[in-house]
Every structure is written in C-alpha cells, then in structure tokens.
Design a protein around this motif. Sequence first.
Motif, PDB file in Angstrom:
ATOM      1  N   GLN A 151       8.981   0.254 -16.095  1.00 21.42           N
ATOM      2  CA  GLN A 151       7.679  -0.261 -15.973  1.00 21.42           C
ATOM      3  C   GLN A 151       7.490  -1.409 -15.889  1.00 21.42           C
ATOM      4  O   GLN A 151       6.321  -2.650 -15.176  1.00 21.42           O
ATOM      5  N   LEU A 152       7.519  -2.087 -17.249  1.00 21.90           N
ATOM      6  CA  LEU A 152       7.242  -3.659 -17.530  1.00 21.90           C
ATOM      7  C   LEU A 152       7.919  -4.495 -16.515  1.00 21.90           C
ATOM      8  O   LEU A 152       7.127  -5.868 -16.699  1.00 21.90           O
ATOM      9  N   SER A 153       9.165  -4.356 -17.038  1.00 17.57           N
ATOM     10  CA  SER A 153       9.714  -5.254 -15.457  1.00 17.57           C
ATOM     11  C   SER A 153       9.193  -4.938 -14.062  1.00 17.57           C
ATOM     12  O   SER A 153       9.547  -6.193 -13.806  1.00 17.57           O
ATOM     13  N   ALA A 190      -0.678  -9.677 -20.490  1.00 11.21           N
ATOM     14  CA  ALA A 190      -0.312  -7.816 -21.064  1.00 11.21           C
ATOM     15  C   ALA A 190       1.426  -7.927 -20.744  1.00 11.21           C
ATOM     16  O   ALA A 190       1.090  -6.681 -21.385  1.00 11.21           O
ATOM     17  N   SER A 191       2.309  -8.875 -20.484  1.00 10.74           N
ATOM     18  CA  SER A 191       3.436  -8.711 -20.299  1.00 10.74           C
ATOM     19  C   SER A 191       3.446  -7.834 -22.071  1.00 10.74           C
ATOM     20  O   SER A 191       4.706  -7.137 -22.523  1.00 10.74           O
ATOM     21  N   PRO A 252      -6.181 -10.483 -26.634  1.00 13.24           N
ATOM     22  CA  PRO A 252      -4.460  -9.894 -27.106  1.00 13.24           C
ATOM     23  C   PRO A 252      -3.268 -11.026 -26.125  1.00 13.24           C
ATOM     24  O   PRO A 252      -3.701 -11.809 -25.325  1.00 13.24           O
ATOM     25  N   GLY A 253      -2.623 -10.369 -26.891  1.00 12.82           N
ATOM     26  CA  GLY A 253      -1.759 -12.030 -26.943  1.00 12.82           C
ATOM     27  C   GLY A 253      -1.488 -12.429 -28.162  1.00 12.82           C
ATOM     28  O   GLY A 253      -0.144 -13.009 -28.422  1.00 12.82           O
ATOM     29  N   ASP A 254      -2.249 -12.634 -28.618  1.00 10.96           N
ATOM     30  CA  ASP A 254      -2.439 -13.367 -30.517  1.00 10.96           C
ATOM     31  C   ASP A 254      -1.445 -13.025 -31.130  1.00 10.96           C
ATOM     32  O   ASP A 254      -1.056 -11.690 -31.707  1.00 10.96           O
TER      33      ASP A 254
END
Length: 303
Positions: A151-153, A190-191, A252-254
């Motif tokens: 789903q992520l891809s 988000a990814s 998010p992502g940091d």
Amino acid sequence: MSHTAHIPSHRKPRRSASKLALRAGVAGGVLSTIAVAGAAGPASAEPVTETIEMPTLGSLGTDLSSAVAASAEASQQEALDQSLEAQEAAALQTAAKEAKKAKAEADRKAEAERAEKARQEAEAKAERERAEAEARAEAQARASRDSARTQLSTTSASSDSGSGSGSSNDSGSSAGSSSESTQVSSGTAASIVAFARAQVGDAYVTGGTGPNSWDCSGLVQAAYAAAGIDLPRISYQQSSMGTSVSLSNLQPGDVLYWGSRSGSYHVAIYVGGGKYVGAQNSSTGVVERSLDWDPPSGAVRLL
C-alpha cells in the motif's frame, strides 16, 4: 621344756596310700607268677612266666581328665554352634531389612524419574505449541507488513504522479509553487512514517538492514530510501545532516537522536502525536514508543 624334745623318733614314716597300692599290685603280680610256675611242676622244660598288669591310680586319673576335657570341648563346640546359628539368623534378618529398604528406594527413584519424564514431556509439548503460535503470529504480522508495504508503494507512486502534474502546470505563481512544495514534503514524510510503522514488531539485529530485522540506523536509512532520499548508514552521520530542530517543534519524519548530534549512538523517526518508531534493542525489537518513554537528546529535519 619337754625332756623328750631333742630325742629323735624311732617310728617309721607312714607310707602314702598310692605307694602302698603300687606295692600291693607288684606283689600280687609276683605271687601269681610263682603260683603258675609251681603248678606246672618239674616236668616243664621251660618255666612259664605270665605278668598281669594291674591298673594304677595314675592311669585312672589320666582317663578321667581326658573324659572331662572331651566333655568340656563338646560343650564348647555346642555353644559355638549355637552362637553361629544365632549370628546367621541375625545376618539373614538384617539382609532382609536391607533388601526391603533398597527395593523401597528403587521404587521411589523410579517414580521420581517417571514424574520428571512426564514433566519434561509436558514442557516440551508446551514449548512446541508456543513456538507454533509464535510462528503463526509472525506469519500474520509479516503478511500485514507486506500488505502495508504494498500500500505504501502504491501511495508513493500516486504522490510522485501528482507531483509531476503539478510541475507541468503553467500558472507559474509563487503561491502555487509554495503549495506544491508543501504537498511534496507532506507526501514524503507520510511515506517515511508509513514505512517505519510497517516494521514495528521486526527483530533488532546489530547491523541489520531488513527486510525483517534492523538496527536503529538501518531502519532510518531504509525508511528514507523508501521515500527516495539517500542517508548515510551510521547513526552519528545521519544526525549530523539536515537542520537541528527543537523537540517542542517536531514534525513527522524528523530524525531523533540520543547523545550529541555529531556523536549520537541511537536514532529513530518521529511519527507524530508525541511518538517515535525505532529499532531499540534485541529485547524489544522495532517498537513505537512515547517520547516520555525514552526522551531523545535532540532532532534534525532532513525534508
């Protein structure tokens, strides 16, 4: 003083009874011999001499002593035989008790061994059942992670396609460019977050880079790689990149780090809501934890 004190006695000393008996026996034997010789008369060419030995008191005493000794020896032998019989009976009784005790001990040991064997079999069965349950749970978790990765891809591909369309837009306004840049960053973060969360439950292995086992920097590198961003492999190299940000201003992502920024020993990914995902250690594996569980030293922003 008596007038006869120094006059020697003319009486003959009294002979003992044993000597008198001995002399009587000898005399009797001599007289018997003479009588036999006289009866034979002068016609006999040779005199016949017969000696009859008479028993003496000495031989009678010897026989009596022998008889007494034999009786004493017989009594002693009988007492010895009785003692041996008593000892044999006691030994048999002791042996019977020891045999009974040994049998009881052997039965007890055999029962203990049977109980121990049953316990080991029960433990082995429980261990097999637990291993099978863990294997089923791991298979289900792996299938869930694979589904999340698929789903992520798909989501990443859709984001890239949307970014391309925005780039071909002819509006050219600065506001539109700023909005497009924000959307791209949001999609990238988000990814990264989705990839990190999809690995929760995986094992921690030093030097691990996936797909089912990670160390802290291996997970961060793979999460950013899923979003198309290359990072160094080592944790202190990753925390040295980007821009330092306050822990009160996280997005998010940091990348969170523990230790100094240029000498960090552990890194993780902030996923929002005051939580982070990281490959902690061999006991916990990859987990999602609150910042309060293990507050980081600082954070950097690479997006």
